[in-house]
Design an enzyme around this catalytic site. Structure first.
Site, PDB file in Angstrom:
ATOM      1  N   GLY A 151     -10.522  -2.299   3.850  1.00 16.25           N
ATOM      2  CA  GLY A 151     -10.441  -3.317   2.824  1.00 16.25           C
ATOM      3  C   GLY A 151     -10.011  -2.649   1.531  1.00 16.25           C
ATOM      4  O   GLY A 151     -10.467  -1.549   1.206  1.00 16.25           O
ATOM      5  N   CYS A 152      -9.122  -3.285   0.782  1.00 16.35           N
ATOM      6  CA  CYS A 152      -8.549  -2.625  -0.394  1.00 16.35           C
ATOM      7  C   CYS A 152      -9.605  -2.299  -1.449  1.00 16.35           C
ATOM      8  O   CYS A 152      -9.620  -1.196  -2.004  1.00 16.35           O
ATOM      9  CB  CYS A 152      -7.432  -3.472  -0.982  1.00 16.35           C
ATOM     10  N   ASN A 153     -10.498  -3.245  -1.726  1.00 13.74           N
ATOM     11  CA  ASN A 153     -11.571  -2.971  -2.685  1.00 13.74           C
ATOM     12  C   ASN A 153     -12.500  -1.877  -2.171  1.00 13.74           C
ATOM     13  O   ASN A 153     -12.947  -1.002  -2.918  1.00 13.74           O
ATOM     14  CB  ASN A 153     -12.392  -4.238  -2.935  1.00 13.74           C
TER      15      ASN A 153
END
EC number: 1.2.1.38
Length: 350
Positions: A151-153
Site C-alpha cells: 500500500g502506498c501510504n
C-alpha cells in the site's frame, strides 16, 4: 530474454502507471490488458497518454485470459484479485498491487477489510529492513513467484521508521503519522468527495481515528523490522489538491540516551547504498514535486529535542514508487534482473 506480461485492471490509475513504466522496460513485453466495464475498448480510450500501447484492446479479466503469461500484474480493488490468483496454473510470476495478499494475520484482514483472507505473499518493499529474512526484504524477493506490492501510504511510513526501529533509537509504542495524499491513491471510480470541485482549495481528512486499512500493514512491517511489544500508531491521511504524491510526517519517541548524531546515522547508514531511497542532507526536507514520475522515496530526518521525538518527513509518488514502481522493482529482483531495470530516479518538473 523477453518476458510476456499481462496487466489486470489496466484501465485504472495504478494499472495505467504500471503500463507507463512497463512500456519502457527492455525485458518486459505487455501483450494483454484487461478491464471490467471497459473490456472491448481500445486501451487508449481509457489511458490516452499511453500512445506506445495503442495497439492493445482491453479484454475481460478472467483466469483464462491471464494464464500462460510469464508475469501477471494485478491492479484491482481489494477483494478482487485473491480468487483470480488462486486459479492461475501457468504463470511464472504474479504481482498483486491490491491488498489481498499483504497481511499475514487473518484477524487484521477481517477487521480492516472483511471477506475471505488469502495467503500472504512476499512483501514488495525491497529496501525495508527486516529481522527475519536477513538485512532487507529484497532477500525474500529473490526467486519469488508471488509478490504483494505494498500500500502506498504503508510503504511510505514503514520506510520512514524502520531504520529507527531496527537500530533501537526510537520506540514503537507511540508513533504518529500524518500524510498529505493525492486523490489518485483512492482509485479512478467517480466519487463525489474526489471531484475537482470538492478538492480544489481545501484539505480533507479521511479514515480518521485508527480506521485506515494501511494501519495493520505498517504495524506488520515495523514488527518485521524488529519492533518489540505493541506497535501503536495514530495514522491520519489528508486528501490535498495534487493528483499524485504523498508527504508523510511521522514522529516517534526518542529512545533514552540516544543522540541526534546516532539518530541521523541510523537512517543514513540504512539507505546509503539504496538506489531509490535517499536521505537528504541535514536540515533539508523533501517535496512531493521532486518525486513525480520517479521510483524514489526522499526523506529528511531531525530530532525534536524539546519533545523528545524523532521526526521523519518522507515524499514519494503514490502511483510510481508507492505502487507500480515497487511492483516492477520487486519483479526485477524475483527474476534476477538488475533491480533498477525500467525504473528512473528522475522525476518530472515543473
Amino acid at each position: 530474454m523477453t518476458y510476456s506480461v499481462a496487466v489486470a485492471g489496466a484501465s485504472g490509475y495504478a494499472g495505467g502507471e504500471l503500463l507507463r513504466l512497463l512500456a519502457g522496460h527492455p525485458e518486459f513485453e505487455v501483450r494483454t490488458v484487461t478491464g471490467h466495464s471497459s473490456a472491448g475498448q481500445p486501451l487508449i480510450a481509457t489511458q490516452p497518454h499511453l500512445r506506445s500501447l495503442a495497439h492493445l484492446t482491453l479484454r475481460e479479466t478472467t483466469p483464462e485470459v491471464l494464464d500462460g503469461h510469464d508475469i501477471v500484474f494485478f491492479a484491482l480493488p481489494h477483494g478482487a484479485s485473491g480468487a483470480l490468483t488462486a486459479q492461475l496454473t501457468n504463470v511464472r510470476l504474479a504481482v498483486d498491487c491490491g491488498a489481498d495478499h499483504r497481511l499475514t494475520n487473518a484477524a487484521d484482514w477481517a477487521k480492516f477489510y472483511g471477506g475471505e483472507h488469502h495467503e500472504a505473499w512476499s512483501y514488495g518493499v525491497p529496501e525495508l529492513l527486516t529481522s527475519t529474512t536477513g538485512s532487507r526484504q529484497r532477500e525474500a524477493l529473490i526467486g519469488a513467484t508471488r509478490i504483494a506490492a505494498p500500500g502506498c501510504n504503508a510503504s511510505t511510513v514503514a520506510l520512514s521508521l524502520a531504520p529507527g526501529i531496527a537500530a533501537g533509537v526510537i520506540a514503537a509504542d507511540d508513533i504518529v503519522s500524518v500524510l498529505a495524499v493525492g486523490p489518485s491513491g483512492a482509485g479512478k471510480a467517480a466519487k463525489t468527495h474526489l471531484l475537482g470541485a470538492e478538492l480544489m482549495g481545501t484539505a480533507n481528512p479521511y479514515a480518521v481515528g485508527g480506521t485506515h486499512r494501511h494501519i495493520p500493514e505498517i504495524q506488520q512491517a515495523l514488527r518485521g523490522a524488529g519492533a518489540r511489544g505493541d506497535v501503536t500508531l495514530s495514522f491520519t491521511p489528508v486528501l490535498v489538491p495534487m493528483s499524485r504524491g504523498i508527504l508523510a510526517t511521522s514522529t516517534a519517541k526518542l529512545a533514552p540516551g540516544v543522540t541526534a548524531a546516532e539518530v541521523r546515522a541510523a537512517w543514513v547508514n540504512a539507505y546509503a547504498e539504496e538506489p531509490f531511497v535517499h536521505v537528504l542532507p541535514e536540515g533539508e526536507y523533501p517535496r512531493t514535486a521532486d518525486t513525480l514520475g520517479a521510483n524514489t522515496c526522499l526523506m529528511g530526518v531531525v530530532v525534536d529535542e524539546a519533545a523528545g521525538r524523532v521526526v521523519v518527513v518522507a515524499a514519494l509518488d503514490n502511483l510510481a514508487k508507492g505502487t507500480a514502481g515497487a511492483a516492477i522493482q520487486s519483479a526485477n529482483i524475483a527474476l534476477g534482473l538488475p533491480e533498477s531495470t525500467g525504473l528512473s530516479v528522475d522525476g518530472v518538473a515543473p
